[in-house]
Design an enzyme around this catalytic site. Structure first.
Site, PDB file in Angstrom:
ATOM      1  N   LYS A  41     -12.531 -12.296 -14.359  1.00  0.00           N
ATOM      2  CA  LYS A  41     -12.848 -12.527 -15.771  1.00  0.00           C
ATOM      3  C   LYS A  41     -12.256 -13.839 -16.304  1.00  0.00           C
ATOM      4  CE  LYS A  41     -14.601 -10.423 -19.484  1.00  0.00           C
ATOM      5  NZ  LYS A  41     -15.782  -9.547 -19.475  1.00  0.00           N
ATOM      6  N   GLU A  96       3.653 -10.953  -6.649  1.00  0.00           N
ATOM      7  CA  GLU A  96       2.508 -11.068  -7.554  1.00  0.00           C
ATOM      8  C   GLU A  96       2.738 -10.440  -8.925  1.00  0.00           C
ATOM      9  OE1 GLU A  96       2.793  -9.186  -4.956  1.00  0.00           O
ATOM     10  OE2 GLU A  96       1.765  -7.275  -5.139  1.00  0.00           O
ATOM     11  N   HIS A 135       7.412  -7.632  -4.390  1.00  0.00           N
ATOM     12  CA  HIS A 135       6.063  -8.033  -4.813  1.00  0.00           C
ATOM     13  C   HIS A 135       6.117  -9.359  -5.565  1.00  0.00           C
ATOM     14  CE1 HIS A 135       3.662  -4.458  -3.936  1.00  0.00           C
ATOM     15  NE2 HIS A 135       4.786  -3.800  -4.102  1.00  0.00           N
ATOM     16  N   CYS A 151       5.495  -5.804   1.336  1.00  0.00           N
ATOM     17  CA  CYS A 151       5.882  -4.387   1.386  1.00  0.00           C
ATOM     18  C   CYS A 151       5.290  -3.668   2.590  1.00  0.00           C
ATOM     19  CB  CYS A 151       5.524  -3.700   0.079  1.00  0.00           C
ATOM     20  SG  CYS A 151       6.405  -4.449  -1.265  1.00  0.00           S
ATOM     21  N   TYR A 152       4.281  -2.845   2.377  1.00  0.00           N
ATOM     22  CA  TYR A 152       3.648  -2.178   3.525  1.00  0.00           C
ATOM     23  C   TYR A 152       3.238  -3.216   4.569  1.00  0.00           C
ATOM     24  CZ  TYR A 152       0.322   0.634   6.235  1.00  0.00           C
ATOM     25  OH  TYR A 152      -0.353   1.267   7.241  1.00  0.00           O
ATOM     26  N   GLY A 199       0.840  -1.191   0.000  1.00  0.00           N
ATOM     27  CA  GLY A 199       0.000   0.000   0.000  1.00  0.00           C
ATOM     28  C   GLY A 199       0.867   1.228   0.000  1.00  0.00           C
ATOM     29  N   SER A 250     -26.451  -9.849 -23.448  1.00  0.00           N
ATOM     30  CA  SER A 250     -25.895  -8.909 -24.423  1.00  0.00           C
ATOM     31  C   SER A 250     -25.106  -9.639 -25.501  1.00  0.00           C
ATOM     32  CB  SER A 250     -24.970  -7.929 -23.707  1.00  0.00           C
ATOM     33  OG  SER A 250     -23.799  -8.607 -23.297  1.00  0.00           O
ATOM     34  N   GLY A 251     -24.777 -10.891 -25.240  1.00  0.00           N
ATOM     35  CA  GLY A 251     -23.904 -11.596 -26.173  1.00  0.00           C
ATOM     36  C   GLY A 251     -22.451 -11.507 -25.733  1.00  0.00           C
ATOM     37  N   GLY A 252     -22.183 -10.673 -24.729  1.00  0.00           N
ATOM     38  CA  GLY A 252     -20.830 -10.575 -24.184  1.00  0.00           C
ATOM     39  C   GLY A 252     -20.551 -11.783 -23.291  1.00  0.00           C
ATOM     40  N   VAL A 253     -19.281 -11.892 -22.860  1.00  0.00           N
ATOM     41  CA  VAL A 253     -18.874 -13.071 -22.101  1.00  0.00           C
ATOM     42  C   VAL A 253     -19.674 -13.223 -20.807  1.00  0.00           C
ATOM     43  CG1 VAL A 253     -16.915 -14.232 -21.019  1.00  0.00           C
ATOM     44  CG2 VAL A 253     -16.544 -12.782 -23.000  1.00  0.00           C
ATOM     45  N   ASP A 254     -19.783 -12.135 -20.036  1.00  0.00           N
ATOM     46  CA  ASP A 254     -20.343 -12.251 -18.694  1.00  0.00           C
ATOM     47  C   ASP A 254     -21.815 -12.660 -18.709  1.00  0.00           C
ATOM     48  OD1 ASP A 254     -17.861 -11.262 -18.241  1.00  0.00           O
ATOM     49  OD2 ASP A 254     -18.526  -9.225 -17.795  1.00  0.00           O
ATOM     50  N   SER A 255     -22.625 -11.960 -19.489  1.00  0.00           N
ATOM     51  CA  SER A 255     -24.050 -12.312 -19.469  1.00  0.00           C
ATOM     52  C   SER A 255     -24.259 -13.683 -20.105  1.00  0.00           C
ATOM     53  CB  SER A 255     -24.902 -11.234 -20.150  1.00  0.00           C
ATOM     54  OG  SER A 255     -24.606 -11.137 -21.519  1.00  0.00           O
TER      55      SER A 255
END
Ligand code: XMP
Length: 513
Positions: free
Chosen positions: A369, A171, A169, A81-82, A54, A223-228
């Site tokens: 995602k 990550e 870090h 770190c922090y 942070g 919507s045709g998008g990935v999520d929906s």
């Protein structure tokens, strides 16, 4: 409930990356605010706690501090770190004030190879350091595990209590073997297994959706998008025909979009699909609107109106499903210097009015995602849907500059289809964040055959990005650019010139409007 690691967020720009890295080890992770009461954390029965980095200093007047009772829970703690400063602050070490926190590459030398964090790893690692406040005295009962050129206390450990502190870090990708360090922490130090997989998640989510929904009906805006799409497939698996998907054609869709959605969801999955063709209404409302913000507003408002009317036609339903993802749910920590707290996404098409009297079902709320994509494949969705590039809610409207006419929309739609086709043929489509065509409101002189033309311009935009927040323009191969330009100018009526956008974000945005 899967085994989990809790990450306390002290405002690091990498907090979500830590969470994703842990899940890549097939261990569930949850991000909580830094000051979450220990009792609440204990109730979640985590196998370990990570204190994120942070921008703050433990000396600062309003330094973000955790509930000190977390150090009485008897579970492993990893401070990054922090997070190391916090270990020192609470456990009897000493921290010296440094300059502003910044990052830099360094070489880590592991002195104590018996530390489980470095098991199986080389004794020197390239690491991404955080230079800020410095540890000048070890916390009580801690030992030194590794050093860097600039720090004698780059990695510290209390093996008995299973506490580790890292000045670097693990990550971020610049730290070689960073993933293994995290893997060692969750498996070797916290003792987690590997039960977090999308295959397991399907069963867990199906059960949960069934118990919440019961015998009631669920509506979902597809919507045709990935999520929906993934949300639809998951909910359909759980409650079958109790789910009705509403698909709104706003007249701003890509070529064949409406057909593909009907094919995949209606015919293949046999999901109840209510198709709402509102393209005339949208285009009528957009006539003469040139200002990008106004365009978005008109589209947003019209969508809500059309969707609300559609839900009434769909009949009585208690639930509304949404493809909300974990990053939308995580509360950002309001600490000065935390960019994640400042950048607010300027667009949220998912936001339906509160007065719609539905209960929400959000089965992707705890997923990132990349997990949603794996889940989609697990549920049998085609790769074309699972790996498709993001497409903005206002659709082609933000890629057709100036006023929108059916003819202009047709041009950008046809050009876009060529870009998608050629990008797929070249193998680049699935490697890039986005690649598409933009219609510029610029006409220029050209010559085709014997005739002089005075036509519009298509701009090709291709970017690489991790999350859409920043992006680099892509150096597409010349032969691909040549093919794109030839095809667009020859095949799309009304276009006689093709240009390439070579602007990164910042300073440009990805979309043109
Ligand atoms: P910008 O243009 O802001 O885009 O650099 C960042 C990412 O967001 C997408 N985008 C949108 N998505 N509604 C959406 O659902 C919108 O109004 C919208 N505007 C931009 C864009 O495609 C890119 O991936």
């Amino acid at each position: 409930m899967p085994e989990q690691i809790v990450i306390l967020d002290f405002g690091s720009q990498y907090t979500q990356v830590i969470a994703r890295r842990i899940r890549e080890c097939h261990v569930y992770s949850t991000i909580l605010r830094y000051d979450t009461p220990a009792a609440e954390i204990r109730a979640m029965q985590p196998k370990g706690i990570i204190l994120s980095g942070g921008p703050a200093s433990v000396y600062a007047k309003d330094a973000p501090l955790p509930d000190r009772a977390i150090f009485k829970m008897g579970i492993p703690v990893l401070g990054i770190c922090y997070g190391v400063q916090l270990l020192a602050h609470f456990l009897g070490g000493k921290v010296e004030k440094g300059q502003k926190r910044e990052f830099g590459k360094g070489t880590l030398t592991v002195l104590d190879s018996s530390c489980p964090l470095f098991e199986g790893l080389p004794s020197t690692l390239q690491v991404w350091n955080s230079h800020g406040d410095r540890l000048t005295r070890l916390p009580k009962e801690f030992g030194v595990v590794a050093t860097t050129e600039n720090s004698d206390y780059a990695v510290i450990e209390n093996r008995e209590r299973r506490y580790v502190g890292l000045q670097f870090h693990p990550e971020v990708v610049h730290t070689t073997h960073g993933r293994e360090v995290i893997k060692n922490f969750v498996h070797r130090i916290c003792g987690c297994g590997t039960d977090w997989t999308m295959r397991n998640y399907v069963d867990q989510a199906v059960e949960e959706i069934r118990s919440v929904v019961g015998k009631d009906r669920v509506l979902l805006g597809l919507s045709g998008g990935v999520d929906s799409s993934v949300a639809a497939a998951l909910i359909h698996k759980a409650v079958g025909d109790q789910l009705t998907c509403i698909f709104v054609n706003n007249g701003l869709l890509r070529s064949r979009e409406a057909e593909v959605v009907q094919e995949v969801f209606g015919r293949h999955f046999k999901i109840r699909l209510q198709y709402e063709d509102a393209s005339d209404l949208f285009l009528k409302r957009l006539r003469g609107v040139t200002d990008p913000e106004r365009k978005r507003k008109v589209i947003g408002r019209t969508f809500i109106e059309v969707f609300q009317a559609a839900t009434k036609r769909a009949g009585e339903a208690k639930f509304l499903a949404q493809g909300t993802l974990y990053p939308d749910v995580i509360e950002s920590v309001p600490i000065a210097g935390n960019p994640a707290a400042l950048i607010k996404s300027h667009h949220n098409v998912g936001g339906l009015p509160k007065r719609m009297k539905f209960k929400l079902v959000e089965p992707l709320r705890c997923l990132f995602k990349d997990e949603v994509r794996v889940l989609g494949l697990e549920l049998g969705l085609p790769r074309e849907i699972v790996y498709r590039q993001p497409f903005p809610g206002p659709g082609l409207a933000v890629r057709c500059l100036g006023d929108l006419t059916p003819a202009k929309l047709e041009m950008v739609r046809a050009a876009d289809a060529i870009v998608v086709e050629e990008m797929k043929a070249s193998g680049l489509y699935y490697k890039l964040w986005q690649s598409f065509a933009v219609l510029l409101p610029v006409r220029s002189v050209g010559v085709m055959g014997d005739e002089r033309t005075y036509d519009y311009t298509i701009c090709i935009r291709a970017v690489e990005s991790q999350d859409g927040m920043t992006a680099d323009w892509v150096k597409l191969p010349y032969d691909l650019l040549e093919k794109l330009s030839n095809r667009i100018v020859n095949e799309v009526k009304g276009i006689n010139r093709c240009v390439l956008d070579i602007t990164s974000k910042p300073p440009g945005t990805i979309e043109w409007e």
